[in-house]
Write a protein that holds these residues in place. Structure first.
Motif, PDB file in Angstrom:
ATOM      1  N   LEU A 120     -27.888 -45.826  82.474  1.00  0.00           N
ATOM      2  CA  LEU A 120     -28.625 -44.899  83.331  1.00  0.00           C
ATOM      3  C   LEU A 120     -27.687 -43.924  84.036  1.00  0.00           C
ATOM      4  N   CYS A 121     -26.570 -44.426  84.550  1.00  0.00           N
ATOM      5  CA  CYS A 121     -25.621 -43.542  85.231  1.00  0.00           C
ATOM      6  C   CYS A 121     -25.002 -42.538  84.264  1.00  0.00           C
ATOM      7  N   ASP A 122     -24.689 -42.997  83.051  1.00  0.00           N
ATOM      8  CA  ASP A 122     -24.143 -42.076  82.052  1.00  0.00           C
ATOM      9  C   ASP A 122     -25.163 -40.999  81.700  1.00  0.00           C
ATOM     10  N   ALA A 123     -26.437 -41.396  81.560  1.00  0.00           N
ATOM     11  CA  ALA A 123     -27.490 -40.433  81.213  1.00  0.00           C
ATOM     12  C   ALA A 123     -27.734 -39.444  82.344  1.00  0.00           C
ATOM     13  N   ALA A 124     -27.487 -39.876  83.584  1.00  0.00           N
ATOM     14  CA  ALA A 124     -27.775 -39.029  84.746  1.00  0.00           C
ATOM     15  C   ALA A 124     -26.738 -37.927  84.964  1.00  0.00           C
ATOM     16  N   ARG A 125     -25.622 -37.981  84.273  1.00  0.00           N
ATOM     17  CA  ARG A 125     -24.595 -36.960  84.468  1.00  0.00           C
ATOM     18  C   ARG A 125     -25.149 -35.573  84.144  1.00  0.00           C
ATOM     19  N   GLY A 126     -25.086 -34.697  85.115  1.00  0.00           N
ATOM     20  CA  GLY A 126     -25.618 -33.347  84.944  1.00  0.00           C
ATOM     21  C   GLY A 126     -27.111 -33.245  85.182  1.00  0.00           C
ATOM     22  N   HIS A 127     -27.742 -34.348  85.583  1.00  0.00           N
ATOM     23  CA  HIS A 127     -29.188 -34.375  85.836  1.00  0.00           C
ATOM     24  C   HIS A 127     -29.442 -35.075  87.172  1.00  0.00           C
ATOM     25  N   ASN A 128     -30.638 -34.896  87.715  1.00  0.00           N
ATOM     26  CA  ASN A 128     -30.979 -35.591  88.965  1.00  0.00           C
ATOM     27  C   ASN A 128     -32.033 -36.669  88.756  1.00  0.00           C
ATOM     28  N   ALA A 129     -32.372 -36.928  87.491  1.00  0.00           N
ATOM     29  CA  ALA A 129     -33.359 -37.962  87.188  1.00  0.00           C
ATOM     30  C   ALA A 129     -33.185 -38.432  85.757  1.00  0.00           C
ATOM     31  N   PRO A 148     -46.542 -42.248  84.416  1.00  0.00           N
ATOM     32  CA  PRO A 148     -45.407 -42.000  85.333  1.00  0.00           C
ATOM     33  C   PRO A 148     -45.183 -43.189  86.265  1.00  0.00           C
ATOM     34  N   THR A 149     -44.594 -44.240  85.730  1.00  0.00           N
ATOM     35  CA  THR A 149     -44.374 -45.486  86.459  1.00  0.00           C
ATOM     36  C   THR A 149     -43.022 -45.454  87.154  1.00  0.00           C
ATOM     37  N   VAL A 150     -42.957 -45.887  88.399  1.00  0.00           N
ATOM     38  CA  VAL A 150     -41.741 -45.716  89.186  1.00  0.00           C
ATOM     39  C   VAL A 150     -40.577 -46.529  88.635  1.00  0.00           C
ATOM     40  N   TRP A 151     -40.840 -47.724  88.068  1.00  0.00           N
ATOM     41  CA  TRP A 151     -39.732 -48.538  87.586  1.00  0.00           C
ATOM     42  C   TRP A 151     -39.155 -48.027  86.274  1.00  0.00           C
ATOM     43  N   ARG A 164     -41.520 -39.991 100.695  1.00  0.00           N
ATOM     44  CA  ARG A 164     -41.766 -41.422 100.744  1.00  0.00           C
ATOM     45  C   ARG A 164     -43.105 -41.744 100.070  1.00  0.00           C
ATOM     46  N   PHE A 165     -43.306 -43.010  99.762  1.00  0.00           N
ATOM     47  CA  PHE A 165     -44.570 -43.448  99.179  1.00  0.00           C
ATOM     48  C   PHE A 165     -45.681 -43.321 100.212  1.00  0.00           C
ATOM     49  N   SER A 166     -46.883 -43.040  99.741  1.00  0.00           N
ATOM     50  CA  SER A 166     -48.038 -42.978 100.625  1.00  0.00           C
ATOM     51  C   SER A 166     -48.516 -44.392 100.929  1.00  0.00           C
ATOM     52  N   ASP A 167     -49.585 -44.500 101.723  1.00  0.00           N
ATOM     53  CA  ASP A 167     -50.120 -45.821 102.067  1.00  0.00           C
ATOM     54  C   ASP A 167     -51.198 -46.280 101.087  1.00  0.00           C
ATOM     55  N   LEU A 168     -51.254 -45.652  99.902  1.00  0.00           N
ATOM     56  CA  LEU A 168     -52.188 -46.103  98.877  1.00  0.00           C
ATOM     57  C   LEU A 168     -51.845 -47.534  98.466  1.00  0.00           C
ATOM     58  N   LEU A 169     -52.860 -48.298  98.084  1.00  0.00           N
ATOM     59  CA  LEU A 169     -52.651 -49.669  97.659  1.00  0.00           C
ATOM     60  C   LEU A 169     -52.684 -49.832  96.151  1.00  0.00           C
ATOM     61  N   LEU A 170     -53.165 -48.813  95.439  1.00  0.00           N
ATOM     62  CA  LEU A 170     -53.152 -48.777  93.982  1.00  0.00           C
ATOM     63  C   LEU A 170     -52.679 -47.395  93.546  1.00  0.00           C
ATOM     64  N   CYS A 171     -51.900 -47.354  92.495  1.00  0.00           N
ATOM     65  CA  CYS A 171     -51.399 -46.086  91.935  1.00  0.00           C
ATOM     66  C   CYS A 171     -50.473 -45.340  92.889  1.00  0.00           C
ATOM     67  N   GLU A 172     -49.913 -46.064  93.872  1.00  0.00           N
ATOM     68  CA  GLU A 172     -49.013 -45.412  94.820  1.00  0.00           C
ATOM     69  C   GLU A 172     -47.745 -44.922  94.126  1.00  0.00           C
ATOM     70  N   ASP A 173     -47.331 -45.628  93.066  1.00  0.00           N
ATOM     71  CA  ASP A 173     -46.137 -45.198  92.355  1.00  0.00           C
ATOM     72  C   ASP A 173     -46.414 -43.952  91.522  1.00  0.00           C
ATOM     73  N   TYR A 174     -47.616 -43.869  90.946  1.00  0.00           N
ATOM     74  CA  TYR A 174     -48.020 -42.674  90.191  1.00  0.00           C
ATOM     75  C   TYR A 174     -47.976 -41.449  91.091  1.00  0.00           C
ATOM     76  N   GLU A 175     -48.557 -41.569  92.265  1.00  0.00           N
ATOM     77  CA  GLU A 175     -48.612 -40.429  93.192  1.00  0.00           C
ATOM     78  C   GLU A 175     -47.207 -40.012  93.613  1.00  0.00           C
ATOM     79  N   PHE A 176     -46.341 -40.981  93.878  1.00  0.00           N
ATOM     80  CA  PHE A 176     -44.971 -40.699  94.308  1.00  0.00           C
ATOM     81  C   PHE A 176     -44.171 -40.039  93.189  1.00  0.00           C
ATOM     82  N   VAL A 177     -44.228 -40.618  91.993  1.00  0.00           N
ATOM     83  CA  VAL A 177     -43.464 -40.075  90.867  1.00  0.00           C
ATOM     84  C   VAL A 177     -43.916 -38.655  90.539  1.00  0.00           C
ATOM     85  N   MET A 178     -45.211 -38.420  90.529  1.00  0.00           N
ATOM     86  CA  MET A 178     -45.707 -37.080  90.220  1.00  0.00           C
ATOM     87  C   MET A 178     -45.231 -36.068  91.257  1.00  0.00           C
ATOM     88  N   ARG A 179     -45.140 -36.506  92.506  1.00  0.00           N
ATOM     89  CA  ARG A 179     -44.653 -35.616  93.569  1.00  0.00           C
ATOM     90  C   ARG A 179     -43.172 -35.290  93.372  1.00  0.00           C
TER      91      ARG A 179
END
Length: 245
Positions: A120-129, A148-151, A164-179
């Motif tokens: 992952l670190c090697d792939a991240a060179r020159g990128h931010n994600a 778009p799963t956070v893990w 930061r993540f919202s206070d959603l209890l389902l799909c909170e990772d989807y909302e965060f990653v899309m943002r």
């Protein structure tokens, strides 16, 4: 937020990676998760593990404490919170992370390659994600890599910034990653080799969906916002639980 355990390892060196692990009543499952991180071929002084116990009522805290005592060479910090949501627990980790990159790992999952951090670190060179386009999964044949799963993402801490993540209890990772993915300057690399194994507990997921939908319906009737968003991806038979909502 009270920090409950001191750091180990080279405390004066800023880590390359902060691994954020939310834990809620996972017991010994977290040991396998931590083992998969400790066996990485990545220098232990270059990463930190932040475990966030969210409203635990079992022996999860003692399990992690005992594991840490057996692995004094691993830099770990633990925190306790009462968020009762994966996003809230992850926010505690983000607020305390000091790594250049952020890696999200669920407490009952594991890395399946001893070179995952290096890759992952090697792939991240020159990128931010970095986005992982494949994974292994236990308990279902569903591929979460189409979502778009956070893990399956590896973000620079600078890219996340104050988000930061919202206070959603389902799909909170989807909302965060899309943002995060919609940010100006977002630049991802991809890794096709499976590095992560997701543990999918169908019964637990169905129960969680039922509880959240029930609570969300009550909130909407009171004029409050719902506790989940529709992300168009619901695995296995869980879709029926959200029908007509």
């Amino acid at each position: 937020m009270k920090e409950k355990q001191n750091e180990t390892g080279e405390e004066n060196k800023s880590p390359k990676i902060s691994v954020i692990i939310p834990v809620r009543d996972l017991g010994s499952l977290t040991e396998e998760c931590l083992d998969s991180i400790a066996c990485q071929d990545f220098d232990k002084s270059d990463y930190e593990i932040l475990v966030i116990f969210d409203s635990c009522t079992d022996d999860s805290e003692s399990v992690v404490k005992d594991w840490s005592l057996r692995h004094p060479d691993v830099r770990m910090r633990t925190f306790a919170c009462g968020c009762k949501s994966p996003g809230g627990a992850r926010n505690v980790g983000l607020d305390n992370a000091s790594g250049e990159y952020i890696m999200f790992v669920d407490g009952d999952d594991r890395l399946i390659s001893a070179s995952a951090m290096t890759i992952l670190c090697d792939a991240a060179r020159g990128h931010n994600a970095v986005r992982m386009t494949d994974h292994e999964v236990t308990g279902t044949t569903v591929k979460f890599s189409t979502r778009p799963t956070v893990w399956l993402h590896f973000f620079s801490r600078e890219l996340i910034g104050n988000d930061r993540f919202s206070d959603l209890l389902l799909c909170e990772d989807y909302e965060f990653v899309m943002r995060i993915r919609s940010k100006f300057g977002y630049d991802e690399a991809t890794v096709s080799m499976p590095l992560y194994r997701y543990y999918y507990d169908a019964d637990r997921m169905r129960t969680r969906i039922e509880n959240v939908v029930r609570e969300s319906r009550a909130r909407v009737k009171q004029g409050l916002p719902p506790l989940y968003v529709r992300d168009g991806f619901i695995p296995d038979g869980a879709k029926a639980k959200l029908r007509n909502i």
